[in-house]
Design an enzyme around this catalytic site. Structure first.
Site, PDB file in Angstrom:
ATOM      1  N   PHE A   7       0.818  -1.209   0.000  1.00  0.00           N
ATOM      2  CA  PHE A   7       0.000   0.000   0.000  1.00  0.00           C
ATOM      3  C   PHE A   7       0.853   1.260   0.000  1.00  0.00           C
ATOM      4  O   PHE A   7       0.578   2.216  -0.679  1.00  0.00           O
ATOM      5  CB  PHE A   7      -0.899   0.034   1.244  1.00  0.00           C
ATOM      6  CG  PHE A   7      -2.177  -0.719   1.064  1.00  0.00           C
ATOM      7  CD1 PHE A   7      -2.781  -0.824  -0.169  1.00  0.00           C
ATOM      8  CD2 PHE A   7      -2.802  -1.316   2.147  1.00  0.00           C
ATOM      9  CE1 PHE A   7      -3.969  -1.501  -0.335  1.00  0.00           C
ATOM     10  CE2 PHE A   7      -3.986  -1.991   1.994  1.00  0.00           C
ATOM     11  CZ  PHE A   7      -4.568  -2.093   0.749  1.00  0.00           C
ATOM     12  N   ARG A   8       1.920   1.228   0.833  1.00  0.00           N
ATOM     13  CA  ARG A   8       2.545   2.507   1.173  1.00  0.00           C
ATOM     14  C   ARG A   8       3.899   2.781   0.550  1.00  0.00           C
ATOM     15  O   ARG A   8       4.471   3.830   0.801  1.00  0.00           O
ATOM     16  CB  ARG A   8       2.636   2.634   2.696  1.00  0.00           C
ATOM     17  CG  ARG A   8       1.272   2.830   3.301  1.00  0.00           C
ATOM     18  CD  ARG A   8       1.285   2.935   4.792  1.00  0.00           C
ATOM     19  NE  ARG A   8      -0.085   3.075   5.271  1.00  0.00           N
ATOM     20  CZ  ARG A   8      -0.931   2.072   5.403  1.00  0.00           C
ATOM     21  NH1 ARG A   8      -0.545   0.844   5.119  1.00  0.00           N
ATOM     22  NH2 ARG A   8      -2.152   2.285   5.813  1.00  0.00           N
ATOM     23  N   ILE A  40      -2.924 -11.066   2.183  1.00  0.00           N
ATOM     24  CA  ILE A  40      -4.125 -11.764   1.718  1.00  0.00           C
ATOM     25  C   ILE A  40      -3.807 -12.594   0.487  1.00  0.00           C
ATOM     26  O   ILE A  40      -4.698 -13.050  -0.209  1.00  0.00           O
ATOM     27  CB  ILE A  40      -5.237 -10.724   1.393  1.00  0.00           C
ATOM     28  CG1 ILE A  40      -4.705  -9.649   0.419  1.00  0.00           C
ATOM     29  CG2 ILE A  40      -5.751 -10.079   2.674  1.00  0.00           C
ATOM     30  CD1 ILE A  40      -5.778  -8.699  -0.101  1.00  0.00           C
ATOM     31  N   ASP A  41      -2.498 -12.779   0.214  1.00  0.00           N
ATOM     32  CA  ASP A  41      -2.107 -13.396  -1.063  1.00  0.00           C
ATOM     33  C   ASP A  41      -1.865 -14.903  -1.013  1.00  0.00           C
ATOM     34  O   ASP A  41      -1.625 -15.527  -2.051  1.00  0.00           O
ATOM     35  CB  ASP A  41      -0.862 -12.692  -1.625  1.00  0.00           C
ATOM     36  CG  ASP A  41       0.304 -12.653  -0.639  1.00  0.00           C
ATOM     37  OD1 ASP A  41       0.446 -13.587   0.164  1.00  0.00           O
ATOM     38  OD2 ASP A  41       1.071 -11.670  -0.677  1.00  0.00           O
ATOM     39  N   HIS A  46      -6.140 -10.772   7.842  1.00  0.00           N
ATOM     40  CA  HIS A  46      -7.041 -10.048   6.943  1.00  0.00           C
ATOM     41  C   HIS A  46      -7.680 -10.929   5.875  1.00  0.00           C
ATOM     42  O   HIS A  46      -8.152 -10.425   4.862  1.00  0.00           O
ATOM     43  CB  HIS A  46      -6.286  -8.872   6.298  1.00  0.00           C
ATOM     44  CG  HIS A  46      -5.781  -7.891   7.307  1.00  0.00           C
ATOM     45  ND1 HIS A  46      -4.715  -7.057   7.089  1.00  0.00           N
ATOM     46  CD2 HIS A  46      -6.201  -7.614   8.569  1.00  0.00           C
ATOM     47  CE1 HIS A  46      -4.499  -6.311   8.171  1.00  0.00           C
ATOM     48  NE2 HIS A  46      -5.379  -6.638   9.072  1.00  0.00           N
ATOM     49  N   CYS A  99     -24.768 -18.587   1.222  1.00  0.00           N
ATOM     50  CA  CYS A  99     -24.593 -20.015   1.527  1.00  0.00           C
ATOM     51  C   CYS A  99     -23.142 -20.372   1.840  1.00  0.00           C
ATOM     52  O   CYS A  99     -22.824 -21.523   2.104  1.00  0.00           O
ATOM     53  CB  CYS A  99     -25.134 -20.882   0.387  1.00  0.00           C
ATOM     54  SG  CYS A  99     -24.105 -20.855  -1.096  1.00  0.00           S
ATOM     55  N   CYS A 110     -23.063 -16.215  -6.945  1.00  0.00           N
ATOM     56  CA  CYS A 110     -22.908 -17.602  -6.493  1.00  0.00           C
ATOM     57  C   CYS A 110     -23.651 -18.548  -7.445  1.00  0.00           C
ATOM     58  O   CYS A 110     -24.836 -18.352  -7.716  1.00  0.00           O
ATOM     59  CB  CYS A 110     -23.455 -17.733  -5.074  1.00  0.00           C
ATOM     60  SG  CYS A 110     -23.372 -19.407  -4.447  1.00  0.00           S
ATOM     61  N   CYS A 154     -26.559 -20.451  -5.119  1.00  0.00           N
ATOM     62  CA  CYS A 154     -27.785 -19.826  -4.605  1.00  0.00           C
ATOM     63  C   CYS A 154     -28.079 -18.474  -5.253  1.00  0.00           C
ATOM     64  O   CYS A 154     -29.111 -17.867  -4.984  1.00  0.00           O
ATOM     65  CB  CYS A 154     -27.714 -19.685  -3.089  1.00  0.00           C
ATOM     66  SG  CYS A 154     -26.578 -18.399  -2.566  1.00  0.00           S
TER      67      CYS A 154
HETATM   68  P1  NAD Z   1       2.189  -1.391   4.042  1.00  0.00           P
HETATM   69  O1  NAD Z   1       2.053  -1.176   2.573  1.00  0.00           O
HETATM   70  O2  NAD Z   1       1.566  -0.423   4.953  1.00  0.00           O
HETATM   71  O3  NAD Z   1       3.749  -1.443   4.394  1.00  0.00           O
HETATM   72  C1  NAD Z   1       4.653  -2.230   3.693  1.00  0.00           C
HETATM   73  C2  NAD Z   1       6.042  -1.873   4.178  1.00  0.00           C
HETATM   74  O4  NAD Z   1       6.955  -2.777   3.588  1.00  0.00           O
HETATM   75  C3  NAD Z   1       6.459  -0.469   3.790  1.00  0.00           C
HETATM   76  O5  NAD Z   1       6.996   0.184   4.938  1.00  0.00           O
HETATM   77  C4  NAD Z   1       7.529  -0.684   2.714  1.00  0.00           C
HETATM   78  O6  NAD Z   1       8.537   0.291   2.776  1.00  0.00           O
HETATM   79  C5  NAD Z   1       8.069  -2.055   3.089  1.00  0.00           C
HETATM   80  N1  NAD Z   1       8.594  -2.839   1.971  1.00  0.00           N
HETATM   81  C6  NAD Z   1       8.120  -2.937   0.699  1.00  0.00           C
HETATM   82  N2  NAD Z   1       8.826  -3.821  -0.014  1.00  0.00           N
HETATM   83  C7  NAD Z   1       9.806  -4.282   0.818  1.00  0.00           C
HETATM   84  C8  NAD Z   1      10.861  -5.223   0.667  1.00  0.00           C
HETATM   85  N3  NAD Z   1      11.078  -5.857  -0.488  1.00  0.00           N
HETATM   86  N4  NAD Z   1      11.667  -5.459   1.723  1.00  0.00           N
HETATM   87  C9  NAD Z   1      11.494  -4.803   2.910  1.00  0.00           C
HETATM   88  N5  NAD Z   1      10.502  -3.920   3.114  1.00  0.00           N
HETATM   89  C10 NAD Z   1       9.656  -3.667   2.082  1.00  0.00           C
HETATM   90  O7  NAD Z   1       1.740  -2.884   4.341  1.00  0.00           O
HETATM   91  P2  NAD Z   1       1.178  -3.534   5.690  1.00  0.00           P
HETATM   92  O8  NAD Z   1       1.905  -3.005   6.862  1.00  0.00           O
HETATM   93  O9  NAD Z   1       1.118  -4.985   5.450  1.00  0.00           O
HETATM   94  O10 NAD Z   1      -0.314  -2.992   5.811  1.00  0.00           O
HETATM   95  C11 NAD Z   1      -1.120  -2.790   4.709  1.00  0.00           C
HETATM   96  C12 NAD Z   1      -2.303  -3.691   4.478  1.00  0.00           C
HETATM   97  O11 NAD Z   1      -2.206  -4.023   3.125  1.00  0.00           O
HETATM   98  C13 NAD Z   1      -2.402  -5.005   5.177  1.00  0.00           C
HETATM   99  O12 NAD Z   1      -3.582  -4.954   5.859  1.00  0.00           O
HETATM  100  C14 NAD Z   1      -2.538  -6.051   4.056  1.00  0.00           C
HETATM  101  O13 NAD Z   1      -3.659  -6.862   4.298  1.00  0.00           O
HETATM  102  C15 NAD Z   1      -2.815  -5.260   2.820  1.00  0.00           C
HETATM  103  N6  NAD Z   1      -2.151  -5.670   1.555  1.00  0.00           N
HETATM  104  C16 NAD Z   1      -1.754  -6.950   1.371  1.00  0.00           C
HETATM  105  C17 NAD Z   1      -1.100  -7.300   0.198  1.00  0.00           C
HETATM  106  C18 NAD Z   1      -0.679  -8.735   0.013  1.00  0.00           C
HETATM  107  O14 NAD Z   1      -1.352  -9.620   0.490  1.00  0.00           O
HETATM  108  N7  NAD Z   1       0.440  -8.984  -0.655  1.00  0.00           N
HETATM  109  C19 NAD Z   1      -0.840  -6.341  -0.769  1.00  0.00           C
HETATM  110  C20 NAD Z   1      -1.266  -5.019  -0.548  1.00  0.00           C
HETATM  111  C21 NAD Z   1      -1.939  -4.690   0.635  1.00  0.00           C
END
Ligand code: NAD
Length: 260
Positions: free
Chosen positions: A41-42, A107-108, A123, A134, A160, A163
């Site tokens: 996300f970030r 969630i992957d 999550h 269902c 679905c 149902c």
């Molecule tokens: P986030 O995006 O808030 O933070 C991810 C962090 O990982 C960041 O600080 C980033 O700088 C760091 N990062 C990215 N790539 C990296 C790497 N290769 N090595 C080291 N650090 C790395 O993610 P979060 O804290 O998991 O929270 C966000 C939400 O996003 C969660 O609730 C999650 O369910 C959801 N989400 C999940 C997926 C997935 O399942 N892959 C993808 C996107 C979002």
């Protein structure tokens, strides 16, 4: 991205802390899967927030247009993704008896694909859709195929086949409460841990980001592996700044040498 602080000494110190632990608990975030091609996300520039605004995402379950946009953005990447070094090293930690509990915000389903089957998924899991009525389950891969055959302007998702009710990705997002049992077990694992390792999480998402607090309150040592700073860094015993895959591989190398 913050500058890496990796030194052989720091890797060795981390490997020793992990090896000396009796109850290692790991919490992973979206950052462990970016090396598998799934955006977090970030991360600046590549994060999902660049394409879907936080405001928009709040309406994921009430506005079908937004739900479709998110499914189409994340779904194909999740379906295609393969486990990377971090997932594989954690699976090896489990095999070696080092890792006791793995908690993920992801969630992957990539930890399971790497053969780490006992995972507390805070999550949910996007590799399946679930029927609201269902509770039948459907593989996301199949739903995506059906969506491709729909007209671009069709907003509704396939329903679905048993149902006829609406189906949704089996995930928990934003203001929704977590599965009580899974969160309770995660808190309890954090409290029982003696080393709590966080990998690839900004630690900004509540309530997952309360878990390191539970661990610290009960005396655990905290290790953080992330390529950006987090608010928990000042309270961590070790902070490793850099790419998770590379760091985890180096830690495993040292552990294997010490175990010979
Ligand atoms: P986030 O995006 O808030 O933070 C991810 C962090 O990982 C960041 O600080 C980033 O700088 C760091 N990062 C990215 N790539 C990296 C790497 N290769 N090595 C080291 N650090 C790395 O993610 P979060 O804290 O998991 O929270 C966000 C939400 O996003 C969660 O609730 C999650 O369910 C959801 N989400 C999940 C997926 C997935 O399942 N892959 C993808 C996107 C979002």
């Amino acid at each position: 991205m913050e500058e890496s602080n990796l030194t052989n000494d720091l890797i060795k110190k981390t490997a020793e802390l992990i090896l000396d632990s009796n109850n290692l608990v790991v919490l992973t975030g979206a950052g462990v899967s970016t090396e598998s091609g799934i955006p977090d996300f970030r991360s600046p520039k590549s994060g999902l927030w660049e394409k879907i605004s936080l405001e928009e995402s709040k309406y994921i379950f009430s506005d079908p247009k937004i739900f479709k946009k998110i499914v189409q953005e994340l779904g194909p990447k999740i379906v295609k993704a393969k486990p990377n070094k971090t997932h594989k090293v954690l699976a090896q930690f489990h095999e070696l008896g080092i890792l006791k509990t793995l908690i993920t915000q992801n969630i992957d389903g990539l930890h399971q694909k790497a053969k780490n089957h006992l995972v507390l998924e805070l999550h949910g899991n996007a590799t399946e859709f679930i029927c609201t009525l269902c509770h039948s389950r459907f593989k996301t891969k199949k739903i995506l195929k059906k969506m491709k055959s729909l007209d671009e302007n069709t907003i509704t998702l396939p329903s679905c086949t048993k149902c006829g009710a609406s189906i949704f990705m089996d995930i928990i997002l934003f203001d929704q409460p977590l599965h009580r049992g899974i969160f309770y077990e995660s808190v309890s694992s954090a409290q029982k841990s003696d080393v709590f390792l966080v990998i690839g999480s900004s630690l900004m998402v509540y309530p997952a980001n309360t878990l390191p607090n539970y661990a610290l309150e009960y005396g655990a040592k905290l290790i953080i592996i992330n390529n950006e700073k987090t608010d928990f860094d000042p309270r961590a015993n070790i902070v490793l700044r850099g790419q998770a895959g590379k760091i985890m591989s180096k830690i495993l190398e040292v552990i294997k040498k010490k175990q010979k």
